[in-house]
Design a protein around this motif. Sequence first.
Motif, PDB file in Angstrom:
ATOM      1  N   ARG A 177       0.832  -1.199   0.000  1.00  0.00           N
ATOM      2  CA  ARG A 177       0.000   0.000   0.000  1.00  0.00           C
ATOM      3  C   ARG A 177       0.871   1.256   0.000  1.00  0.00           C
ATOM      4  N   LEU A 178       0.431   2.299  -0.662  1.00  0.00           N
ATOM      5  CA  LEU A 178       1.121   3.588  -0.670  1.00  0.00           C
ATOM      6  C   LEU A 178       0.430   4.521   0.316  1.00  0.00           C
ATOM      7  N   GLU A 179       1.173   4.922   1.337  1.00  0.00           N
ATOM      8  CA  GLU A 179       0.603   5.820   2.338  1.00  0.00           C
ATOM      9  C   GLU A 179       0.490   7.239   1.772  1.00  0.00           C
ATOM     10  N   ALA A 180      -0.528   7.933   2.205  1.00  0.00           N
ATOM     11  CA  ALA A 180      -0.701   9.319   1.792  1.00  0.00           C
ATOM     12  C   ALA A 180       0.390  10.182   2.422  1.00  0.00           C
ATOM     13  N   THR A 181       0.923  11.110   1.661  1.00  0.00           N
ATOM     14  CA  THR A 181       1.934  12.038   2.166  1.00  0.00           C
ATOM     15  C   THR A 181       1.250  13.286   2.684  1.00  0.00           C
ATOM     16  N   PRO A 182       1.391  13.570   3.991  1.00  0.00           N
ATOM     17  CA  PRO A 182       0.678  14.734   4.523  1.00  0.00           C
ATOM     18  C   PRO A 182       1.224  16.033   3.945  1.00  0.00           C
ATOM     19  N   GLY A 183       0.352  17.023   3.884  1.00  0.00           N
ATOM     20  CA  GLY A 183       0.762  18.340   3.419  1.00  0.00           C
ATOM     21  C   GLY A 183       1.474  19.117   4.517  1.00  0.00           C
ATOM     22  N   GLN A 184       1.882  20.313   4.199  1.00  0.00           N
ATOM     23  CA  GLN A 184       2.591  21.171   5.141  1.00  0.00           C
ATOM     24  C   GLN A 184       1.675  22.307   5.559  1.00  0.00           C
ATOM     25  N   ASP A 185       1.437  22.428   6.868  1.00  0.00           N
ATOM     26  CA  ASP A 185       0.621  23.529   7.372  1.00  0.00           C
ATOM     27  C   ASP A 185       1.317  24.856   7.108  1.00  0.00           C
ATOM     28  N   ALA A 186       0.501  25.888   6.993  1.00  0.00           N
ATOM     29  CA  ALA A 186       1.083  27.229   6.908  1.00  0.00           C
ATOM     30  C   ALA A 186       1.826  27.536   8.196  1.00  0.00           C
ATOM     31  N   ALA A 187       2.896  28.285   8.108  1.00  0.00           N
ATOM     32  CA  ALA A 187       3.739  28.555   9.276  1.00  0.00           C
ATOM     33  C   ALA A 187       4.201  30.000   9.247  1.00  0.00           C
ATOM     34  N   ILE A 188       4.570  30.461  10.441  1.00  0.00           N
ATOM     35  CA  ILE A 188       5.139  31.789  10.594  1.00  0.00           C
ATOM     36  C   ILE A 188       6.606  31.622  10.975  1.00  0.00           C
ATOM     37  N   VAL A 189       7.506  32.224  10.205  1.00  0.00           N
ATOM     38  CA  VAL A 189       8.935  32.116  10.486  1.00  0.00           C
ATOM     39  C   VAL A 189       9.517  33.513  10.653  1.00  0.00           C
ATOM     40  N   GLU A 190      10.512  33.629  11.497  1.00  0.00           N
ATOM     41  CA  GLU A 190      11.185  34.891  11.710  1.00  0.00           C
ATOM     42  C   GLU A 190      12.250  35.078  10.633  1.00  0.00           C
ATOM     43  N   VAL A 191      12.307  36.296  10.080  1.00  0.00           N
ATOM     44  CA  VAL A 191      13.243  36.566   8.993  1.00  0.00           C
ATOM     45  C   VAL A 191      14.214  37.685   9.325  1.00  0.00           C
ATOM     46  N   SER A 192      14.136  38.249  10.522  1.00  0.00           N
ATOM     47  CA  SER A 192      15.011  39.359  10.894  1.00  0.00           C
ATOM     48  C   SER A 192      15.824  39.000  12.122  1.00  0.00           C
ATOM     49  N   LEU A 193      17.132  39.243  12.033  1.00  0.00           N
ATOM     50  CA  LEU A 193      17.995  39.034  13.188  1.00  0.00           C
ATOM     51  C   LEU A 193      17.854  40.152  14.208  1.00  0.00           C
TER      52      LEU A 193
END
Length: 631
Positions: A177-193
């Motif tokens: 059987r081929l298992e379903a590949t889950p999607g990626q939830d939307a996320a918040i990432v920091e982009v400033s040091l």
Amino acid sequence: MSIDFCALDLHSAAAAAGWQEEPPLPLGLVKSAGGLFFDAGVTAATLQAAVGQIFFANTYFQELDYAVFIKALYDIGPALPQVFNGELLIRFASAIAPFDALRRTLYKSVKISDGEAEYYFEPVFLGGAEDAPAATLDFDEFVADLWCKGICFGILPAAVKAAIASGAAERIVVARRLEATPGQDAAIVEVSLDIHRNDAPLELANGRFNLLCFKNRFPQVKRKVSLLRKVARTAGLPGCELSGLLVKPAAPQDIDLSAMAGPGTAIEHQRDGEFLVAQQDGFLSVDAKTSQISINAKIVSRDGVSGRTTGNLQLTGAYEEFGEVQEMRVVEGGDITIHGDVFGQVNSRGGDIILDSNVMGGGAFNAGGNIKVKGRASGAVLQSVCGEVLVQWADNCVISGTRVVIEQAFNCEIIADEVVIKVAKGCAVAGRKIEIDSAGPRKQSEMLVHPLLPDTARFEQKIAELNAKADALAQSVQKGRHNIERITGAPEVGNYMTLATKVRKLEVVLTPEQLPQFQKMALQVGPSLKALGQLVLNVKEMELARTQMIELAQQVAREKRESAGQACCIVRLICGETLVRSMKFDPDGGAVYHFSPREIKRKLRGTSSGAGTIFSGSSGTLEWFFDAAQP
């Protein structure tokens, strides 16, 4: 006259109908001189129905390309070329052939469990009897047979073809059987040091940031700096059951970045995505209830910390206070500077604690940095988990840290890896390295000095146990090898193993008349071979275990040497009765100074059983060193 192609062989049905030509193919299948094709213009359901119609009519596809076959039916796999001679066609086989009823009996049932199908491959004979002509399974027929048994997806062509080619008796997994590949939830990432001043936000195991953990955070940022970026959600990939039923992945969750935009920030849609951008210079703070991020002016408190002004403070960034910290008040944060007197408690999760004035009856605790008291500490508790404590004057204090440096100490309990004191009177001091310029008693308080020595008895016991286990395993290995030699020395076993090796390498090819004799030999030596295999496995496991025991013993010996380190005690001037005696500590029990104030007092002022006296006197000097190599 109507013909049911799901119940009759296509060729037989044509003959029954009196047709001179082959009956028409089901919708979705196209046959030409180039082979057999799928019509790319019809739906997958139509193609699946057409394939089922062919298989259930006692026919199968010759020279089947299974990867193309599965891609066309379930859209799982790499992309396919869909043009053949200018038409939207997908070639997947060469032709349709009848599935002989006698050959269908060669294919046995399959065992399906937990999404996998297992098939037992063994030599097959037409008619079922061993004296009947030998036969060979065919992958194309195998696919048709499994389809009729409900396995329409997930066949492993390489494994099946290899098993058929080998002709050996073995049970393998033929479909999965081929298992379903889950999607990626939307996320918040920091982009400033710029938002990282002293203490980064809590980073989760998946790389995202949990901003709800910071109620009052004030790192400094610049105008027009992008702070956060929204990573859009991505859909997952479907899976498929052995029956051909598609399994859809769960829908990924989305996040509304605009809900996090507070005063001083704005949402901007840039080429790289959606961003939360600072609209002014200032300090960043997060509201734990609404998750809103705001940019405010720089925060510098001049009113002090008290019940009337701020109450207790829980901060995640640096904090500077020009007023006092009153009794029963607590300041929690990172990189804390207090210019006024401290009568309460100052706790830091990281960075330095700098107290410019006095600490009276309160205390300071730092989980990840230094503590510096420029004034006087009286009746206070100063503890650093992994940092240095520096004090000008201390009386009746409990002080601990990685390194403690004090100008003058009176009636204090002090413990650290390294202790450096200019003047110590009536103190109890413990450390792995102790250096005191002047020491002596004060009024009713005696002067106690405790060089800390590691307790290595546990290491020695562990080394002895591991060596004993290694010796026992060596004896067991020797006994196992003797038993292996005894079994392989038997003539019948040796003859069979030699012949089996030649047959496997195709150096000897058995005739149909010799095959039963070879199988009879295998049955006769089977118990011996099984016992031999178990013995070989046991010997390998014991050899591996013995090697591990030896390596563990060597590792424990290294740990013993490392834990001992180099202890020393130097007192340059002894002014009055001073007692110096060693104190044992557990090297694996964490840092020697990780104790509560009450526990530190009990250990340093109490009677230590088994302690060895190094010095007892009222004058002179002391230079004592502990050699880590000595037993």
